[in-house]
Structure formats: structure tokens, C-alpha cells
Design an enzyme around this catalytic site. Structure first.
Site, PDB file in Angstrom:
ATOM      1  N   PHE A 391       0.795  -1.220   0.000  1.00  0.00           N
ATOM      2  CA  PHE A 391       0.000   0.000   0.000  1.00  0.00           C
ATOM      3  C   PHE A 391       0.835   1.280   0.000  1.00  0.00           C
ATOM      4  O   PHE A 391       0.300   2.364   0.023  1.00  0.00           O
ATOM      5  CB  PHE A 391      -0.900   0.021   1.240  1.00  0.00           C
ATOM      6  CG  PHE A 391      -1.850  -1.135   1.292  1.00  0.00           C
ATOM      7  CD1 PHE A 391      -3.057  -1.070   0.626  1.00  0.00           C
ATOM      8  CD2 PHE A 391      -1.523  -2.287   1.976  1.00  0.00           C
ATOM      9  CE1 PHE A 391      -3.930  -2.128   0.660  1.00  0.00           C
ATOM     10  CE2 PHE A 391      -2.399  -3.352   2.015  1.00  0.00           C
ATOM     11  CZ  PHE A 391      -3.608  -3.274   1.351  1.00  0.00           C
ATOM     12  N   GLY A 392       2.128   1.127   0.041  1.00  0.00           N
ATOM     13  CA  GLY A 392       2.984   2.312   0.075  1.00  0.00           C
ATOM     14  C   GLY A 392       4.375   1.897   0.510  1.00  0.00           C
ATOM     15  O   GLY A 392       4.666   0.710   0.682  1.00  0.00           O
ATOM     16  N   ASP A 505      -0.606 -16.746   1.122  1.00  0.00           N
ATOM     17  CA  ASP A 505       0.458 -16.174   0.283  1.00  0.00           C
ATOM     18  C   ASP A 505       1.816 -16.436   0.914  1.00  0.00           C
ATOM     19  O   ASP A 505       2.643 -15.533   1.050  1.00  0.00           O
ATOM     20  CB  ASP A 505       0.207 -14.677   0.084  1.00  0.00           C
ATOM     21  CG  ASP A 505       1.070 -14.109  -1.026  1.00  0.00           C
ATOM     22  OD1 ASP A 505       1.732 -14.908  -1.729  1.00  0.00           O
ATOM     23  OD2 ASP A 505       1.095 -12.882  -1.195  1.00  0.00           O
TER      24      ASP A 505
END
Ligand code: 30K
Length: 733
Positions: A391-392, A505
Site C-alpha cells: 500500500f505504500g 500467500d
């Protein structure tokens, strides 16, 4: 002479200068009180000079006392003739919004054209509509319950906060840009509109999930929302179905579903949420449904068999429990010796307590705070960027909690420009992480949610992500160290699966490595957004799935379980033993899926100890019930560490079930298309230039190489010579 004077006059006119008394004494002597020419004006008769018309105004005839504004341009009543004419601004640009519950923030960019003025302001109009697009139905001005901050008229900043919107409603916001001359323009002020639906803001509280039909392996369910579906809103539903062993996610377009391939006589917990164009809403409360018992032929002894079986099962469970408890105690003592931390006690208390998902919360920020502590941003010093998160950016920084020692931390940030749905997923990771306290699970220090940018603060891991670390450290890592790292990951994963958390994941890129090579599982609860999925790791398959790491049943039917995490763990083992190679090399995702279905598996990495490759193959059992559990993997890896001699046998390549990478399936002899491909497969790509310089550019050329030749070429390391020559020998055999 007169001709040259007029030439001067024209020159000056042409260059936009004024006639000035002092400068033009001679001229004024002759032309006193002469009328100003076209496009010049003299506002008062005693004004000594003619002035050029200000911008956007003209004087069509000579002798003007004021220049009139050109079409579409105006002067306010207070503006004198010397002031330029100006126009209304263009429309505001790029309206964006973020919605939290029913609180809305709108932002926009100032108009491209301010009209030549500095007094641009904005008016906002709010209308509640029947459809999502304003022309799709009737709109009415928003009611008094809707509150605007700082107001709706004359806003000087390009932003507004709106509170009190109704859930499940469609709204259209019109943002109008104005300036001092807007009211003089008959065409009205230009505006930009934004239409949105707050549908997802409301939990499906009135939702009644009901059973339509059930069978031993299927459940048919339906549900109805508390409100009728608005015709313009594109709704779909996301379903979570879980039992002790598995967790499924499913998207359905209608408020009904048929769940198949279930276990007979088993209780499933089902929750559902709506998905609107704006993102998901919170989940409905959990509902339990039970599949019917398996069909039997009604043998009279059937029940007796069931009772006996039940008793035996109970006995086995008690025995199992006792064994596991004893093992856990010894393992815990051992772990605490190797990877010391304070997490041991809590683990016992939480044993088998399922983790709580942020999705259960109506207000995700509240959910995050129930578990994670809110940190004061002034306690943080942000240092340098250390990498990229979903996200960043991720930064290294220092955390100084008053009264405590300061220490280095990693700071994950949520980009300020992130849309509304992202911060929800961003914080979800923190909630999940905060519920685990384990030496092989990334530790959360806290969150900053009260101020932007929203941040998640975790421990700093000096060696970064495992995949990059392995690639950089290949020469320095001994097999024992690799096994110890894998054992740590298996231990972290056992803890997660004990708490019924399915990671989905697990991959070397999502494992972090500390200074003393302690490996920790990270990247929890991520819904993949992946605009930055440059290498196609997460391919769109209805959702984003890392195909190369994912078990076949999870790819095909979205059945994600701890057993599918075990499959991924096998791939992580392969990544570790091949020092960060890409699983399945250059094969496409389609080829990978097809090969797995055909029964092929990854080959043993170069020099891979046989027992480790055997473990990998167990993780890749097609039938998920045949795969080992994480606890078993952890124990077996521990045993290998206790008897290092077992690591000396190197795994064989079995052509019947293993893929040749890079693949040229069907070819005999040398299964490589080029020297470079071959060197890559034996992890000797670093010598490609040595081969090129020696003129060895086809596979046929390398067949006759000897140790002496390699030495001559500058390949002097005995281990590397051996690896190359053994591989060549393999072609000849
Ligand atoms: O220390 C670190 N603590 C972290 C906590 C780091 C990264 C995360 N989250 C990322 C995990 C990997 N995932 C991949 C999809 C993205 C989110 C949480 C962390 C890192 C790090 C930062 C970004 C990406 C990968 C790892 C870290 N990188 C380092 C590099 C480093 N620590 C220390 C040294 C270093 O030298 C090159």
C-alpha cells in the site's frame, strides 16, 4: 517630418506603450486634447495620457473614456476602468472521495482556468437520487440530517467533509467553482459532479441467511438484505465458509449459493457481505449450517460401527492431545533456547483460539485498536525507505516510547492517495498480526490511525526479505542454516494454523530475516491490489492468486486451507534450497498449472539434500489430506538438524515426475536450448562470460570439457568445477 512622427506613434501603439506627456512633449504640443485612438482610453478628460485598454477589453472607436470587456469577460461594480476584465473560472477538476462508514470526504483540484482572478471559491450541492447516476432517477436536495463542514457556500479550500449520509443511498454532489465575476455571467458557474452510493457502508444486519436445501456434501443457502436492492447499484456478494479444516471465499452475483464438495455431517460457519462498486461492506453475523450425514444403506449394524468408530476416534484424540502436548513442551524449550523471545506463555493460553478478523467489525479502525496499540506519531522518527509494501513505502525508523528504550522499527505507510477501500485492508493486516505473539511471526509494535499517513509499525528485520537475502548470500549459507530457517518458518506456520489462520500467500518474498537469521512470517490478511504486480506473480484468476505457490485445489476451487499453505511451504523450501530462484523458471502460469495437473513437480534444487526434497514432495501431494501438517514438518526439520549427516545424501532427479527446468520436454540427451540456460539451471550462470570468451556457445561444444579446461577458463573453485562436470556427465549417461 510629420510622416516620421506618425511612424513613431504607430510604433508605440504597436508595442503597447502609452502616450506620455513628458516623453511626447512635441507631439502633445500639437495634439493637445486630441481623442485617444482605438483600443486606448482616457478615463477623465483631465487625465493627461491615453492608456492602453487593460487585458480582455477593447475600445472600438476613438475617444473612449473606458474600454468595454470582450464577450464572456466582466468587471465587478467596484473595479475601475484600469482593471483587467476577467471571466468565471472553469470547472473544478478530479473530484475524489473517501468514505468511512457514512462519513464522506470530498476533495478536488482547483479549476484549470481561474478566469484571471484570485478569488476562486466553491459551492457544493448535495442531492439524494434514485439511481447511481443523477439522470437515472429523481434527485432531491439532501435533508437537514446531512452536515457539511466547513459549509456548502464560499469554500476557499478544495475539500469538504460530509456527515450523516444515509446508508444504502445514492448521492450526487455538484461542486461549483465561482469567482467575483461569476454572478455577472448569464451562463452560470461551471461545475463537476460526483455520484456515489453508500450502499456498502451498512452491515447486512437485517440479513437472514437461510438454508434452502442440504445434502451430505452440499448446502444451498439464500439470504436477503435489509433493504431492497437499488436498481442502479451493481451489487454482488462475497461469502466466507469455514469449518475446522478449511476456509473458502466465493463471489456470487445473486443472494443465493450452492456450496458443493463439503464434508458430510459437518458444521460450516457462513458469513456474507455485499460488494458494491465502492468496495466490500462488513460481514453479516456468523450463521451455522450442518451438512447431512453420509448416505448409508441402513445396515442394522451401522450405528454400532459408528459408535465404535467414535470411541476409537475419541481415544485417538486424547492420545494425540497428550503426545502433542508433550512434544510442544519439549519443542518450546528448544525454541526458546534457539530463538529467544517472550512469546511462549501466551501461546498456551491462546491455543486453538481462532484469530478474529477485522471483517467482523463495523468500524475497522475500532477493530484495529481493540488489538493493536495506537502510537503517538511524535514518538516516531522516520529514517530511510527500505522497500515497497502493498500500500505504500516501508521505512526504517526509530520508536521512542516515553519511559522506554528507543529501538529501530519498520514503518509501513498507506499512501495518502489510497482509495477508501485500501486503508481497510491495510489495517486488517495489523489486527491479524497483533493477535499472534510468536518468535517466527512478525511482531507488531502498534498503529497510527488517528493521523495521516496511517502507519503500521513492526519490528525491523536487519536482513530484509528472504528471497532477496538468499540471492545475495548464496555462497555463505550452509545446508544446516537453511534447514534452521525452514524450521523457523514451519514453526510460525504451525502457530498460525493452530489458530486457524490460513495465510494464502506463503512465499519467500513474504518471510523476513533478522540479524541472527531468525525467519518470521509476514504479509497477513492482504487482499491483493497489485497494480505493481510487474512479474505476473499474482495473476488475475477471479482474484489475485500467486499461481506458482498455490495448491491446485485453491487455484481451481478456491479451497484455501492450512493444507494449501503446506503446499506453499513446499515451494518456499524449494526457493530456499535453490537460493531464491523463481519456481518453475520461465514457464508461464498456464504451463505451471497444466504440469501440476499432469502430475509433474518442481525438480530437486542443485545439491539439495534428499530428505529435504522428500519433504517438499510430500507437501505437493495432489490430495490435500495426504500432505503433512506444519507440526509434522517442523518436527521432521528439527530431526534433520539433530542428525546433520542425513543432509549429505543429495536428491536424485526423477524424470518421471519432475519437471526439467527450463523445459524442453520430449528432447533426448541435452535438455537445454543454450549454454546460458544450462548454466542457469545448475546455478552457474556467473560463468557465462567465461564460456563465451572461450568460444563455447553451443551445448555440443561443452560436452568434451575437462577439469583442466575449466581451470584454463578461469573456473578454479573445486565445487563449481565438480558441479559443471557432473552435469555434463549427466548428459552423456
Ligand atoms: O525490516 C523490515 N521490517 C518489515 C516489516 C519489513 C517489511 C515488511 N513488510 C513487507 C514484507 C514483504 N512484502 C513483500 C510483498 C511487502 C511488505 C514489514 C522490512 C524490510 C522490507 C521492506 C519492504 C519489503 C521487503 C522487506 C526490510 N528490507 C530491508 C532491506 C531491511 N528490512 C533491512 C535491510 C535491507 O537491506 C537491503
Amino acid at each position: 517630418m510629420a510622416g516620421s512622427v506618425w511612424l513613431q506613434v504607430f510604433n508605440r501603439l504597436f508595442h503597447g506603450q502609452v502616450f506620455h506627456k513628458e516623453e511626447n512633449k512635441e507631439l502633445y504640443g500639437k495634439c493637445k486634447r486630441q481623442a485617444c485612438p482605438v483600443n486606448f482610453y482616457r478615463s477623465e478628460m483631465d487625465t493627461p495620457s491615453c492608456l492602453k485598454c487593460p487585458p480582455h477589453s477593447t475600445a472600438k472607436s476613438v475617444g473612449a473614456t473606458i474600454c468595454t470587456c470582450v464577450s464572456g469577460h466582466y468587471r465587478t461594480p467596484g473595479e475601475g476602468p484600469q482593471v483587467a476584465c476577467t471571466r468565471p473560472p472553469s470547472a473544478p477538476q478530479n473530484i475524489s472521495f473517501s468514505l468511512s462508514g457514512t462519513q464522506l470526504s470530498l476533495q478536488w483540484k482547483p479549476p484549470k482556468d481561474s478566469g484571471g482572478r484570485r478569488d476562486v471559491s466553491y459551492n457544493v450541492e448535495c442531492a439524494q437520487c434514485q439511481g447511481i447516476a443523477p439522470d437515472e432517477g429523481l434527485c432531491q436536495p439532501c435533508g437537514a440530517a446531512v452536515h457539511f463542514s466547513p459549509g456548502t457556500k464560499g469554500l476557499t479550500l478544495p475539500a469538504i467533509q460530509i456527515d450523516g449520509l444515509e446508508p444504502y443511498a445514492n448521492y450526487t454532489f455538484r461542486v461549483e467553482a465561482k469567482n467575483g465575476v461569476s454572478d455577472l455571467d448569464p451562463s452560470g458557474s461551471p461545475s463537476a459532479t460526483l455520484s456515489l452510493s453508500t450502499g456498502h457502508a451498512e452491515p447486512l444486519s437485517g440479513l437472514s441467511l437461510s438454508l434452502v436445501k442440504r445434502g451430505p456434501r452440499r448446502l444451498e443457502l439464500s439470504w436477503a438484505g435489509s433493504r431492497p436492492r437499488s436498481p442502479g447499484v451493481n451489487l454482488s456478494y462475497e461469502l466466507h465458509v469455514l469449518n475446522q479444516e478449511e476456509e473458502r471465499h466465493q463471489m456470487v452475483p445473486e443472494p443465493r449459493v450452492l456450496l458443493t464438495e463439503l464434508q458430510p455431517d459437518t458444521t460450516y460457519v457462513v458469513r456474507v457481505r455485499t460488494l458494491t462498486p465502492l468496495g466490500p461492506g462488513p460481514f453479516s453475523p456468523d450463521h451455522e449450517f450442518r451438512t447431512s450425514p453420509p448416505l448409508s444403506k441402513g445396515l442394522s449394524g451401522g450405528e454400532i460401527v459408528a459408535v465404535v468408530f467414535g470411541l476409537m476416534l475419541a481415544l485417538a484424540l486424547i492420545l494425540g492431545f497428550l503426545i502433542v502436548r508433550t512434544r510442544r513442551r519439549t519443542q518450546k524449550q528448544k525454541r526458546q533456547r534457539e530463538c529467544p523471545s517472550d512469546g511462549g506463555d501466551r501461546e498456551d493460553k491462546l491455543w486453538l483460539k481462532p484469530y478474529v478478523d477485522l471483517q467482523a467489525y463495523e468500524d475497522p479502525a475500532q477493530g484495529a485498536l481493540d488489538f493493536a496499540r495506537e502510537l503517538d506519531p511524535t514518538w516516531l522518527t522516520v529514517d530511510t525507505v527500505i522497500g515497497e509494501g502493498e500500500f505504500g513505502e516501508v521505512y526504517r525508523g526509530i520508536l521512542r516510547i516515553p519511559g522506554h528504550d528507543c529501538f529501530t522499527v519498520a514503518i509501513k505507510t498507506l499512501k495518502a492517495s489510497s482509495p477508501d477501500g485500501h486503508w481497510w485492508n491495510f489495517l486488517r493486516e495489523a489486527t491479524i498480526m497483533s493477535q499472534f505473539n510468536h518468535e517466527h511471526i512478525l511482531h507488531l509494535e502498534g498503529v497510527v490511525t488517528k493521523r495521516k499517513p496511517i502507519m503500521i509499525i513492526t519490528e525491523f528485520m536487519e536482513n530484509g526479505a528472504l528471497d532477496a537475502f538468499l540471492r545475495a548470500q548464496e555462497e555463505q549459507l550452509a545446508p544446516g542454516q537453511l534447514v534452521s530457517m525452514l524450521q523457523g518458518i514451519a514453526s510460525g506456520m504451525s502457530h498460525l494454523s493452530d489458530h486457524r489462520y490460513v495465510h494464502r500467500d506463503l512465499a519467500a518474498r513474504n518471510i523476513l530475516v533478522s540479524q541472527n537469521l531468525c525467519c518470521k512470517v509476514s504479509d497477513f490478511g492482504l487482499t491483493r491490489l497489485l497494480d505493481n504486480d510487474r512479474d505476473g506473480t499474482y495473476e488475475t484468476q477471479g482474484g489475485k492468486i500467486p499461481i506458482r505457490w498455490t495448491a491446485p485445489e485453491a487455484i481451481a476451487h478456491r479451497v484455501f486451507t492450512s493444507a494449501s499453505d503446506v503446499w506453499s511451504f513446499g515451494v518456499v523450501m524449494w526457493e530456499v534450497l535453490s537460493f531464491g530462484d523463481k519456481p518453475y523458471g520461465d514457464m508461464s502460469n498456464q504451463e505451471v498449472m497444466k504440469s501440476i495437473e499432469d502430475g509433474y513437480r518442481l525438480p530437486p534444487p542443485v545439491d539439495c539434500p534428499a530428505p529435504l526434497y522428500d519433504l517438499m514432495k510430500c507437501c505437493w501431494a495432489y490430495d490435500r489430506t495426504c500432505r503433512p501438517r506444519f507440526r509434522q514438518l517442523q518436527t521432521q526439520l528439527e530431526q534433520l538438524l539433530d542428525s546433520p549427516h542425513t543432509l549429505r545424501t543429495i536428491a536424485n532427479f526423477d524424470p518421471r515426475v519432475t519437471l526439467r527446468l527450463p523445459s524442453v520436454s520430449g528432447s533426448d540427451g541435452i535438455p537445454y536450448r543454450s549454454v546460458s540456460e544450462w548454466l542457469e539451471s545448475i546455478r552457474m550462470k556467473r560463468y557465462i562470460l567465461h564460456f563465451r570468451s572461450a568460444g563455447l556457445d553451443t551445448m555440443e561444444c561443452v560436452l568434451e570439457l575437462t577439469a583442466e579446461d575449466l581451470k584454463q577458463m578461469g573456473i578454479t573453485q573445486a565445487g563449481h568445477q565438480k558441479r559443471i562436470l557432473c552435469s555434463i556427465q549427466g548428459f552423456k549417461d
